[in-house]
Write an enzyme that holds these catalytic residues in place. Structure first.
Site, mmCIF file in Angstrom:
data_model
loop_
_atom_site.group_PDB
_atom_site.id
_atom_site.type_symbol
_atom_site.label_atom_id
_atom_site.label_comp_id
_atom_site.label_asym_id
_atom_site.label_seq_id
_atom_site.Cartn_x
_atom_site.Cartn_y
_atom_site.Cartn_z
ATOM 1 C CG ASP A 1 -2.255 -0.715 0.908
ATOM 2 O OD1 ASP A 1 -2.834 -0.444 -0.152
ATOM 3 O OD2 ASP A 1 -2.690 -1.532 1.738
ATOM 4 C CD GLU B 1 -4.315 1.638 -2.820
ATOM 5 O OE1 GLU B 1 -3.911 0.957 -1.856
ATOM 6 O OE2 GLU B 1 -5.009 1.147 -3.736
ATOM 7 C CG HIS C 1 -6.277 0.827 1.836
ATOM 8 N ND1 HIS C 1 -6.381 0.439 0.515
ATOM 9 C CD2 HIS C 1 -7.488 1.307 2.185
ATOM 10 C CE1 HIS C 1 -7.609 0.691 0.088
ATOM 11 N NE2 HIS C 1 -8.294 1.216 1.085
ATOM 12 C CE1 TYR D 1 -3.802 -4.308 6.144
ATOM 13 C CE2 TYR D 1 -2.655 -2.753 4.740
ATOM 14 C CZ TYR D 1 -3.591 -3.764 4.904
ATOM 15 O OH TYR D 1 -4.289 -4.237 3.812
ATOM 16 C CD GLU E 1 -5.063 -0.665 -6.357
ATOM 17 O OE1 GLU E 1 -5.636 -1.179 -5.394
ATOM 18 O OE2 GLU E 1 -4.706 0.533 -6.395
ATOM 19 C CD GLU F 1 -6.616 -1.970 -2.532
ATOM 20 O OE1 GLU F 1 -6.670 -1.343 -3.617
ATOM 21 O OE2 GLU F 1 -5.784 -1.720 -1.648
ATOM 22 C CG HIS G 1 -8.671 1.461 -5.625
ATOM 23 N ND1 HIS G 1 -7.810 1.525 -4.536
ATOM 24 C CD2 HIS G 1 -9.684 2.318 -5.338
ATOM 25 C CE1 HIS G 1 -8.289 2.391 -3.653
ATOM 26 N NE2 HIS G 1 -9.428 2.877 -4.115
#
EC number: 1.17.4.1
Length: 320
Positions: free
Chosen positions: A66, A97, A100, A104, A157, A191, A194
């Site tokens: 990402d 992105e 994302h 994490y 993606e 995703e 995308h």
């Protein structure tokens, strides 16, 4: 006379897919801070050590991809925009992105100690297989043609994320760590859009090429995919051999590799279909989300228009 600067006019749309994609992405907007990952701590504490280790590496790898996509991948696509609205969509994709990648870290900060997080990022930044796929893609982003960059982006993606997505979807299907899985399902939903959108833009330009150039680019795409697949199999074996999930993950990889090719308008490379994927995993891919924040009345995908993911009919509809 100085060059005129043109204000973007959303009342005059050149490509309706730009407008529809923008609206879909805005409807799907989310933030990691709304997901109560701490509610998964009991499940996390009860996971075997080798599975905790696997999960840390899975999320480290996803963070790397990402980061690459937000910093280099989407930026490289802006060199060949056809409409101002297309650039606006890419700006949205680029931001998400980054969201994302940040999500994490929210998972790490909840489940892992500071020293564990440092070890995960040290592993991520030095693992040969992870670094290879980042290097292959980034070389294309920096030096490839317009259409090669779109191919690389769609493969990332729609394919390369999925070795990492498998683990939280597996736990979700076994009634474990539902809030971590909620984040993954939200990312999956993004995703999906995308990959479909960038694939659509690829097809517009690809269909304008002479036949010999189309054939050459198609062959290049299949060669790239197979190179990435071979590396991804090694990465999958590294992550999942010890816990016995490798063969199931490889089926999932091949299924999503075919989806990436479908986004590009190409025929599948592998025989694997949705029927071959573990049904627990396929059920987890369904785009409805489940968390509820009763204080702000968001949840269930934030109730934003009850947005559904791009299903097969969308792929068919967007094929040009």
């Amino acid at each position: 006379m100085t060059e005129q600067y043109h204000a973007i006019n959303w009342n005059k749309i050149e490509d309706m897919i730009d407008k529809l994609t923008w609206e879909k992405l805005v409807e799907q907007f989310w933030t990691d801070t709304r997901i109560p990952v701490s509610n998964d701590l009991n499940d996390w504490y009860n996971l075997p050590k080798e599975e905790k280790d696997m999960m840390g590496k899975v999320f480290g790898g996803l963070t790397l991809l990402d980061t690459l996509q937000s910093q280099d991948g989407v930026a490289s696509l802006k060199d060949s925009i056809r409409t101002q609205h297309e650039e606006a969509v890419y700006n949205n994709i680029q931001f998400m992105e980054s969201m994302h990648a940040k999500s994490y870290s929210a998972i790490f900060s909840t489940l892992n100690t500071k020293s564990e997080i440092e070890e995960i990022f040290q592993w991520t930044n030095t693992n040969d297989m992870l670094q290879k796929k980042a290097a292959v893609l980034n070389d294309i982003y920096q030096n490839g043609t317009e259409l090669q960059r779109k191919v690389a982006s769609v493969l990332l993606e729609s394919f390369l994320f999925y070795s990492g997505f498998f683990a939280p979807l597996h736990y979700l299907g076994n009634n474990k760590m539902p809030n971590v899985a909620e984040i993954i399902k939200l990312i999956l939903r993004d995703e999906s859009v995308h990959g479909t959108y960038i694939g659509y833009k690829f097809q517009i330009a690809y269909n304008q090429l002479p036949e010999d150039e189309q054939e050459s680019l198609k062959n290049w795409t299949y060669e790239l995919l197979f190179t990435l697949y071979q590396n991804e199999v090694k990465y999958t074996q590294y992550l999942y051999d010890e816990i016995g999930w490798t063969e199931r993950v490889k089926v999932f990889l091949r299924y999503n590799a075919n989806k990436a090719l479908q986004n590009l308008g190409f025929d599948p490379l592998f025989p694997d279909s949705a029927d071959d994927v573990d049904p627990v995993i396929m059920n987890g891919i369904s785009t409805g989300t489940s968390n509820h924040d009763f204080f702000s009345q968001v949840g269930n995908g934030y109730l934003v228009g009850m947005v559904e993911s791009m299903e097969d009919e969308d792929y068919a509809k967007w094929t040009v």
